[in-house]
Design a protein around this motif. Structure first.
Motif, short mmCIF file in Angstrom:
data_model
loop_
_atom_site.label_atom_id
_atom_site.label_comp_id
_atom_site.label_asym_id
_atom_site.label_seq_id
_atom_site.Cartn_x
_atom_site.Cartn_y
_atom_site.Cartn_z
N LEU A 296 57.92 -1.49 -27.38
CA LEU A 296 56.58 -1.06 -26.93
C LEU A 296 56.58 0.40 -26.51
CD1 LEU A 296 55.43 -4.18 -24.88
CD2 LEU A 296 54.46 -3.34 -27.02
N LEU A 297 57.62 0.82 -25.79
CA LEU A 297 57.70 2.23 -25.39
C LEU A 297 57.82 3.13 -26.62
CD1 LEU A 297 57.88 4.36 -23.16
CD2 LEU A 297 60.36 3.99 -23.10
N VAL B 135 57.80 23.95 -24.49
CA VAL B 135 57.53 22.61 -23.95
C VAL B 135 58.83 21.84 -23.79
CG1 VAL B 135 56.38 20.41 -24.39
CG2 VAL B 135 55.20 22.55 -24.91
N LEU B 136 59.74 21.96 -24.75
CA LEU B 136 61.03 21.28 -24.65
C LEU B 136 61.84 21.80 -23.47
CD1 LEU B 136 62.08 21.11 -28.42
CD2 LEU B 136 61.28 19.23 -26.97
N GLY B 137 61.74 23.09 -23.20
CA GLY B 137 62.42 23.65 -22.04
C GLY B 137 61.87 23.08 -20.73
N LEU B 138 60.56 22.92 -20.66
CA LEU B 138 59.95 22.33 -19.47
C LEU B 138 60.37 20.87 -19.31
CD1 LEU B 138 56.38 23.88 -19.82
CD2 LEU B 138 58.14 24.53 -18.16
N LEU B 139 60.44 20.15 -20.42
CA LEU B 139 60.88 18.76 -20.35
C LEU B 139 62.34 18.67 -19.91
CD1 LEU B 139 59.23 17.33 -23.59
CD2 LEU B 139 58.68 16.68 -21.23
N ALA B 140 63.18 19.59 -20.41
CA ALA B 140 64.59 19.60 -19.99
C ALA B 140 64.72 19.90 -18.51
CB ALA B 140 65.37 20.63 -20.81
N ALA C 284 65.00 8.55 -19.97
CA ALA C 284 64.52 7.85 -21.16
C ALA C 284 63.15 8.37 -21.58
CB ALA C 284 64.47 6.35 -20.91
N VAL C 285 62.24 8.48 -20.64
CA VAL C 285 60.88 8.92 -20.96
C VAL C 285 60.87 10.39 -21.39
CG1 VAL C 285 58.58 9.31 -19.99
CG2 VAL C 285 59.81 7.20 -19.46
N VAL C 286 61.63 11.23 -20.69
CA VAL C 286 61.68 12.65 -21.05
C VAL C 286 62.30 12.84 -22.43
CG1 VAL C 286 62.79 14.85 -20.48
CG2 VAL C 286 61.67 13.52 -18.68
#
Length: 427
Positions: A247-248, A279-284, A318-320
């Motif tokens: 589902l995720l 955006v990937l940097g912010l997620l990291a 997991a979500v990131v």
């Protein structure tokens, strides 16, 4: 009556051995070549990664995985890959959002730029693996060289050999290649016995796997506690975790066309890729450095200490990581989705273990990987195989087969994480 029916049922025509023997040497050559190309690209990317993420920040006196350095490196990677897509002949091939494991042969002129973009991506930190672009390059090279060196063989042989060889090299075993090929054959009209059709690809996959094993000695097992005996509680746990992971994963699948469309509106690779890198940097910065890169080494680090993080930390990673996979696949980075999806599944399984310590970490991890891969790849056999290999426990295979049933019902017939050229999702 049953005997009469069995006697009347026509047997699939079998190819004579003399038709299969000429395929052995080409399959061996493709297998070895595909593996060596994968190892070359991966090795160069690892060396560059060490320079970018260890030598350079140490020389500058900056933290290797500080927020500032992650933002700089991922944005810079977007700029470099954007330059390749914009200026280098071949433009790194088609939109990676339209590519899957079954690659369309590309012209030879496209392949160098695709390899360069892939190596820069692997070194720079975006959450994608090497599988899709390396398969595409190996298919293109095998078809181009095969038609010139062995023109008597049908052209359709070479892509099948290259795909199987690369998958065998990626996983270090020809079993994964055989499963992918047999799954692809299931949707086509039968032409001869199954083993006649998979014979040459299996030779190529075995050659690729053996070459990778002898040269690099890859290991996918996470060395989690073994499951020697299944209990009733494990069955319920497996069903819940695999379904939750599926589902995720489907959340990312449904978001994929919209995120891709948002980056496409920027209209130029030198805008979309640096924006995606930022955006990937912010997620990291949110998920930590373990959410960077393709995820293979990082998930091993998680598995070495399954009690080393809280349930909230595992869930955040997991979500990131899933969000990073979604962004990287949407903005134009060249790469595949299997390895980062495996990391997400591992983190989800360890989330379950951290939340409920009675959940065996091997059960949680394998079922999390199974559900996530079913959603992201829609490859049932490969999902089962990968989940089983990670924990290397024969008893868990039955559990995975049971857990795959509700997870498959949740994903089958729904959009896939692959787009058509018009931006709509493939079903």
């Amino acid at each position: 009556m049953a005997q009469d029916t069995a006697q009347q049922a026509p047997a699939a025509p079998s190819a004579p051995a003399r038709a299969l023997l000429p395929l052995i040497l080409p399959a061996l050559a493709v297998g070895v070549g595909a593996s060596l190309l994968l190892l070359l690209v991966s090795g160069l990317a690892e060396r560059l990664q060490h320079v970018l993420w260890t030598n350079l920040p140490d020389a500058l006196g900056v933290g290797r995985y500080s927020v500032a350095w992650m933002l700089i490196m991922l944005t810079a990677t977007g700029v470099l890959v954007g330059l390749v897509v914009w200026k280098v002949p071949g433009h790194a091939g088609p939109d990676p959002a339209t590519m899957g494991l079954q690659a369309v042969p590309l012209p030879p002129a496209v392949l160098p730029s695709l390899l360069l973009a892939t190596a820069l991506m692997l070194a720079g930190g975006p959450s994608l693996g090497p599988e899709n672009p390396i398969i595409a390059v190996n298919v293109g090279l095998a078809l181009w060289l095969g038609r010139r060196l062995v023109p008597r063989l049908p052209g359709g042989v070479w892509p099948a050999l290259a795909e199987a060889a690369t998958i065998g090299a990626l996983f270090g075993t020809p079993v994964a290649a055989a499963l992918v090929i047999s799954e692809a054959l299931a949707g086509r009209p039968a032409k001869g016995a199954l083993w006649d059709n998979v014979f040459a690809p299996l030779v190529a996959g075995a050659a690729g796997a053996i070459t990778t094993t002898l040269v690099a000695r890859p290991a996918f097992e996470l060395h989690l506690p073994r499951v020697d005996r299944i209990h009733w509680g494990d069955v319920l746990t497996a069903l819940v975790i695999a379904s939750a992971a599926a589902l995720l994963g489907m959340c990312a699948v449904y978001a994929f066309p919209y995120v891709h469309a948002a980056f496409s509106r920027l209209g130029h690779p030198m805008l979309a890729l640096p924006a995606g890198g930022l955006v990937l940097g912010l997620l990291a910065a949110l998920g930590g450095h373990l959410t960077l890169f393709k995820g293979l080494g990082e998930m091993e680090e998680l598995a070495q200490n399954p009690d080393g993080w809280s349930a909230g930390q595992f869930a955040t990673m997991a979500v990131v990581k899933l969000a990073a996979l979604l962004v990287a696949a949407s903005c134009g980075f060249r790469g595949g989705r299997i390895f980062p999806a495996v990391f997400v599944g591992v983190a989800l399984g360890l989330t379950a273990h951290a939340s409920v310590p009675a959940v065996n970490p091997a059960v949680g991890v394998s079922c999390g990987v199974l559900g996530m891969l079913l959603a992201v790849t829609r490859q049932g056999w490969v999902s089962l195989f990968t989940a089983a290999v990670l924990v290397a426990s024969p008893a868990i295979l039955t559990l995975l087969c049971i857990a795959s049933l509700p997870a498959w019902l949740l994903v089958t017939g729904r959009p896939q994480m692959q787009l058509r050229e018009d931006g709509t999702a493939i079903r």
